[in-house]
Design a protein around this motif. Structure first.
Motif, mmCIF file in Angstrom:
data_model
loop_
_atom_site.group_PDB
_atom_site.id
_atom_site.type_symbol
_atom_site.label_atom_id
_atom_site.label_comp_id
_atom_site.label_asym_id
_atom_site.label_seq_id
_atom_site.Cartn_x
_atom_site.Cartn_y
_atom_site.Cartn_z
ATOM 1 N N ILE A 179 -77.632 -99.666 10.000
ATOM 2 C CA ILE A 179 -77.360 -100.366 8.736
ATOM 3 C C ILE A 179 -76.342 -99.583 7.907
ATOM 4 O O ILE A 179 -75.446 -100.163 7.279
ATOM 5 C CB ILE A 179 -78.673 -100.587 7.956
ATOM 6 N N GLU A 180 -76.448 -98.258 7.932
ATOM 7 C CA GLU A 180 -75.511 -97.428 7.175
ATOM 8 C C GLU A 180 -74.090 -97.550 7.716
ATOM 9 O O GLU A 180 -73.120 -97.442 6.957
ATOM 10 C CB GLU A 180 -75.955 -95.969 7.198
ATOM 11 N N ASN A 181 -73.950 -97.768 9.028
ATOM 12 C CA ASN A 181 -72.615 -97.940 9.604
ATOM 13 C C ASN A 181 -71.900 -99.129 8.987
ATOM 14 O O ASN A 181 -70.689 -99.079 8.718
ATOM 15 C CB ASN A 181 -72.706 -98.133 11.115
ATOM 16 N N PHE A 182 -72.643 -100.197 8.749
ATOM 17 C CA PHE A 182 -71.999 -101.406 8.227
ATOM 18 C C PHE A 182 -71.855 -101.371 6.709
ATOM 19 O O PHE A 182 -70.941 -102.007 6.163
ATOM 20 C CB PHE A 182 -72.751 -102.638 8.730
ATOM 21 N N LYS A 183 -72.694 -100.619 6.040
ATOM 22 C CA LYS A 183 -72.436 -100.376 4.623
ATOM 23 C C LYS A 183 -71.145 -99.574 4.467
ATOM 24 O O LYS A 183 -70.344 -99.830 3.558
ATOM 25 C CB LYS A 183 -73.609 -99.629 3.988
ATOM 26 N N GLU A 184 -70.953 -98.629 5.383
ATOM 27 C CA GLU A 184 -69.719 -97.849 5.364
ATOM 28 C C GLU A 184 -68.522 -98.708 5.739
ATOM 29 O O GLU A 184 -67.435 -98.544 5.174
ATOM 30 C CB GLU A 184 -69.836 -96.660 6.315
ATOM 31 N N GLN A 185 -68.713 -99.641 6.673
ATOM 32 C CA GLN A 185 -67.614 -100.535 7.033
ATOM 33 C C GLN A 185 -67.197 -101.395 5.837
ATOM 34 O O GLN A 185 -65.992 -101.652 5.636
ATOM 35 C CB GLN A 185 -67.996 -101.422 8.212
ATOM 36 N N THR A 186 -68.155 -101.828 5.035
ATOM 37 C CA THR A 186 -67.830 -102.584 3.827
ATOM 38 C C THR A 186 -66.969 -101.745 2.878
ATOM 39 O O THR A 186 -65.955 -102.227 2.332
ATOM 40 C CB THR A 186 -69.119 -103.028 3.107
ATOM 41 N N LYS A 187 -67.352 -100.475 2.692
ATOM 42 C CA LYS A 187 -66.566 -99.587 1.835
ATOM 43 C C LYS A 187 -65.161 -99.383 2.402
ATOM 44 O O LYS A 187 -64.176 -99.358 1.659
ATOM 45 C CB LYS A 187 -67.266 -98.241 1.695
ATOM 46 N N ASN A 188 -65.084 -99.260 3.714
ATOM 47 C CA ASN A 188 -63.779 -99.038 4.330
ATOM 48 C C ASN A 188 -62.882 -100.268 4.230
ATOM 49 O O ASN A 188 -61.670 -100.144 4.054
ATOM 50 C CB ASN A 188 -63.958 -98.634 5.797
ATOM 51 N N LEU A 189 -63.463 -101.444 4.315
ATOM 52 C CA LEU A 189 -62.675 -102.662 4.129
ATOM 53 C C LEU A 189 -62.159 -102.749 2.692
ATOM 54 O O LEU A 189 -61.048 -103.233 2.451
ATOM 55 C CB LEU A 189 -63.510 -103.894 4.489
ATOM 56 N N ASP A 190 -62.960 -102.270 1.740
ATOM 57 C CA ASP A 190 -62.489 -102.209 0.354
ATOM 58 C C ASP A 190 -61.299 -101.252 0.241
ATOM 59 O O ASP A 190 -60.325 -101.526 -0.480
ATOM 60 C CB ASP A 190 -63.611 -101.758 -0.571
ATOM 61 N N ARG A 191 -61.388 -100.123 0.940
ATOM 62 C CA ARG A 191 -60.274 -99.160 0.912
ATOM 63 C C ARG A 191 -59.027 -99.762 1.545
ATOM 64 O O ARG A 191 -57.903 -99.525 1.080
ATOM 65 C CB ARG A 191 -60.683 -97.883 1.652
ATOM 66 N N ILE A 192 -59.219 -100.533 2.604
ATOM 67 C CA ILE A 192 -58.071 -101.185 3.239
ATOM 68 C C ILE A 192 -57.437 -102.180 2.289
ATOM 69 O O ILE A 192 -56.202 -102.299 2.212
ATOM 70 C CB ILE A 192 -58.513 -101.866 4.554
ATOM 71 N N THR A 193 -58.265 -102.889 1.538
ATOM 72 C CA THR A 193 -57.738 -103.831 0.536
ATOM 73 C C THR A 193 -56.855 -103.102 -0.472
ATOM 74 O O THR A 193 -55.744 -103.540 -0.790
ATOM 75 C CB THR A 193 -58.900 -104.540 -0.192
ATOM 76 N N GLU A 194 -57.371 -101.981 -0.984
ATOM 77 C CA GLU A 194 -56.606 -101.202 -1.970
ATOM 78 C C GLU A 194 -55.318 -100.651 -1.365
ATOM 79 O O GLU A 194 -54.263 -100.646 -1.997
ATOM 80 C CB GLU A 194 -57.468 -100.054 -2.495
ATOM 81 N N LYS A 195 -55.420 -100.199 -0.137
ATOM 82 C CA LYS A 195 -54.271 -99.567 0.510
ATOM 83 C C LYS A 195 -53.174 -100.581 0.827
ATOM 84 O O LYS A 195 -51.980 -100.273 0.747
ATOM 85 C CB LYS A 195 -54.735 -98.884 1.802
ATOM 86 N N THR A 196 -53.562 -101.781 1.189
ATOM 87 C CA THR A 196 -52.580 -102.773 1.630
ATOM 88 C C THR A 196 -52.091 -103.676 0.510
ATOM 89 O O THR A 196 -51.098 -104.385 0.679
ATOM 90 C CB THR A 196 -53.174 -103.663 2.743
ATOM 91 N N MET A 197 -52.752 -103.658 -0.616
ATOM 92 C CA MET A 197 -52.381 -104.576 -1.701
ATOM 93 C C MET A 197 -50.907 -104.474 -2.104
ATOM 94 O O MET A 197 -50.227 -105.500 -2.248
ATOM 95 C CB MET A 197 -53.288 -104.347 -2.911
ATOM 96 N N PRO A 198 -50.353 -103.270 -2.270
ATOM 97 C CA PRO A 198 -48.934 -103.201 -2.684
ATOM 98 C C PRO A 198 -47.974 -103.710 -1.617
ATOM 99 O O PRO A 198 -46.828 -104.042 -1.933
ATOM 100 C CB PRO A 198 -48.717 -101.701 -2.925
ATOM 101 N N PHE A 199 -48.415 -103.750 -0.349
ATOM 102 C CA PHE A 199 -47.509 -104.125 0.729
ATOM 103 C C PHE A 199 -47.887 -105.455 1.367
ATOM 104 O O PHE A 199 -47.383 -105.810 2.417
ATOM 105 C CB PHE A 199 -47.520 -103.035 1.816
#
Length: 592
Positions: A228-248
């Motif tokens: 379960i913790e793996n997928f909670k972390e995946q949710t956080k990582n998808l949020d980071r990807i959103t932030e990282k890719t937003m300008p581009f």
């Protein structure tokens, strides 16, 4: 054959040294001092390195001199077919791990096994036979996963897709699906092609997690809850990807793909939490299965019981050595940790220089241009005292003990820049079969380099080395008892915490859970740091004894050259190539 060849090489070593000396002397006659410096001056180290370059290329030379032995081309064709088979077909755009697909493909797998076993390899030079044994081990790994481990049925973490960081070994640790999103591999700003690649990777997540709900029918409680913790972390990582890719983000397609992946991951996490209430079964594979897996897949000549004995001995040795080290250093001032970013930057810069100078000046490893840059990419970042986990505690005192382990990055640089000439070994082996070598040597050199004089100017750094070895032994012991289903994963974690010196594992529960969860998912990974270290120490013993018989000296750099050039393969196969001794494979041969 290899014994005779080895003895011939040692004889050639001595004779060639004298010949090379004469040639060097003649070639430098009449040159001025500056020109002589530009020429390879004769000394035992230089000439020995040249001679040993010939010796350590023995496996490669032998292979080239016996290019394409009868049946080898057929074998390479089979290997290609095997790797294509192992990568599953797609279902709704995601890899197909359904029971129906595995049942359909089982006959094809059996045909591949039959083809492999029909190939006669008895007259092949050893390097070619090693390739065959690697393939046999991989097929055994597939068979074991199909029959016993069944990660697509028992282990929800198998369906984790997003990986933010590169693994420090040839492939991700633990069972991993075939559609991972390696976010670390993207370069920013994203090009249009890279945006399309990222969108494509993200679009796999939703259908894969939908499929997972039907596949995950297992009852392994600890595996399920920890995932379960793996997928909670995946949710956080998808949020980071959103932030990282937003300008581009030039395309709405990418934004939509991220959104779909976020929703699918959140829904899947909720589903896991609800299903966890009904999970009651064990997660370990049992002693008998563990032993079979280690011997037939990872090619370790050990049983579950022998691993327990070995790790307990290493734990006792590490603790007692630490206490003796502390007694020896009792009159020295305590180590001072770096407590500001500036102090840490200076500490790590000095650490890289100390480490690289040691490797070069003490003839520890052949130095290549890609090594220091590889290490500098992983020097570490300052972390406040109350946020430091086990490894970061030690790193803020002295990063060099951990930099020893970071020879991982040297291995990966060699695999990238100098891939092995065999197609079987040019990339990562499946199912973490590389673990005894890659983790074994990274752990082994922590102590080896210490004994070779790395900490003459920093005696208290030796204490960190013993603490690290004790921690590896403690966590490995916990994982062994968990796989025997004698204790739970939580209880294995307590073994890990209790027997790690100075309470250094008490401060970071996330690292603790990550490690014990990984070792429960991947049998043998928790112990490979110590078992691989032991096998490499045994290899050094055999290799140096052969040199001693011939009156030759053991030089660590020369050992590393041939050791590294065999590729990222099980230590027992390295041992076979280096010494001609393959008695550690007798269990596997018995099952032929």
């Amino acid at each position: 054959m290899t014994k005779i060849v080895f003895e011939l090489y040692l004889s050639l070593y001595t004779n060639f040294a004298h010949v090379l000396h004469k040639l060097e002397t003649r070639s430098t006659n009449g040159l001025n001092q500056q020109q002589r410096k530009a020429t390879m001056a004769f000394n035992p180290c230089t000439t020995g390195a040249v001679c040993f370059t010939l010796i350590v290329s023995s496996a490669s030379i032998e292979a080239k001199n016996h290019a394409n032995p009868p049946g080898y081309e057929e074998f390479i064709h089979l290997f290609s077919d095997w790797r294509k088979f192992e990568n599953p077909s797609l279902l709704n755009g995601a890899p197909d791990y359904t029971a129906k697909r595995f049942a359909k493909d089982h006959q094809i797998f059996q045909e591949l096994e039959t083809r492999l076993n029909k190939i006669e390899i008895g007259d092949w030079p050893i390097p070619f036979q090693v390739d065959w044994y690697i393939t046999r081990a991989e097929m055994n790994g597939y068979d074991f996963n199909y029959r016993i481990l069944k990660p697509w049925v028992r282990d929800p973490a198998f369906y984790q897709t997003v990986w933010m960081h590169q693994s420090d070994v040839p492939a991700h640790e633990g069972p991993t699906n075939h559609a991972t999103l390696e976010f670390w591999s993207y370069r920013f700003p994203l090009s249009i092609d890279e945006e399309n690649r990222l969108s494509k990777d993200l679009k796999v997540i939703s259908p894969l997690l939908n499929q997972a709900r039907g596949n995950l029918t297992g009852n392994a409680r600890d595996l399920w809850i920890a995932s379960i913790e793996n997928f909670k972390e995946q949710t956080k990582n998808l949020d980071r990807i959103t932030e990282k890719t937003m300008p581009f983000n030039h395309q709405s397609e990418l934004a939509a793909a991220i959104k779909d992946a976020q929703i699918a991951t959140a829904d899947f996490t909720s589903w896991l939490e609800k299903q966890a209430l009904d999970k009651t079964g064990p997660s370990g594979i049992g002693k008998k299965n563990y032993t079979w897996y280690q011997q037939n897949v990872h090619l370790l000549p050990l049983t579950w019981e022998k691993e327990v004995q070995l790790l307990q001995r290493e734990l006792d040795r590490a603790w007692s050595s630490l206490k003796l080290e502390e007694h020896r250093n009792r009159d020295l001032p305590p180590m001072k940790a770096a407590n500001t970013p500036e102090e840490f930057a200076q500490l790590t810069e000095n650490g890289v220089k100390r480490f690289m100078n040691f490797l070069k000046e003490k003839q520890i490893m052949p130095i290549k241009p890609n090594m220091e840059p590889a290490l500098r990419e992983h020097m570490g970042e300052f972390v406040p005292n109350d946020k430091r986990n086990f490894f970061l505690i030690g790193m803020h005192y002295d990063p060099v003990p951990l930099y020893c382990h970071f020879i991982h990055w040297f291995d990966l640089a060699q695999m990238r820049d100098e891939p092995h000439e065999s197609p079987v070994r040019s990339g990562p082996l499946l199912y973490n079969i590389f673990d005894s070598k890659n983790e074994g040597i990274a752990t082994g050199v922590e102590e080896m380099f210490m004994h070779a004089g790395l900490y003459e100017d920093s005696p208290r750094s030796r204490e960190i080395v013993w603490i690290m070895i004790a921690q590896r032994a403690a966590r490995g012991l916990g994982s062994l008892y968990a796989h025997a289903n004698e204790i739970s994963m939580a209880e294995a974690s307590q073994v890990h915490v209790k027997w790690t010196p100075r309470g250094w594992m008490k401060r970071e529960p996330h690292l603790l859970q990550f490690e014990q969860h990984l070792y429960l998912r991947q049998p043998g990974y928790g112990t490979c740091y110590i078992t691989g270290k032991y096998l490499i120490e045994r290899l050094i013993t055999e290799w140096s004894q052969k040199l001693e018989e011939k009156g030759e000296k053991f030089v660590m750099k020369d050992f590393f050259q041939i050791f590294n050039n065999t590729g990222n393969i099980p230590v027992e196969l390295v041992r076979w190539e280096m010494t001609g001794n393959n008695d550690g494979l007798k269990i596997l041969r018995k099952n032929d």
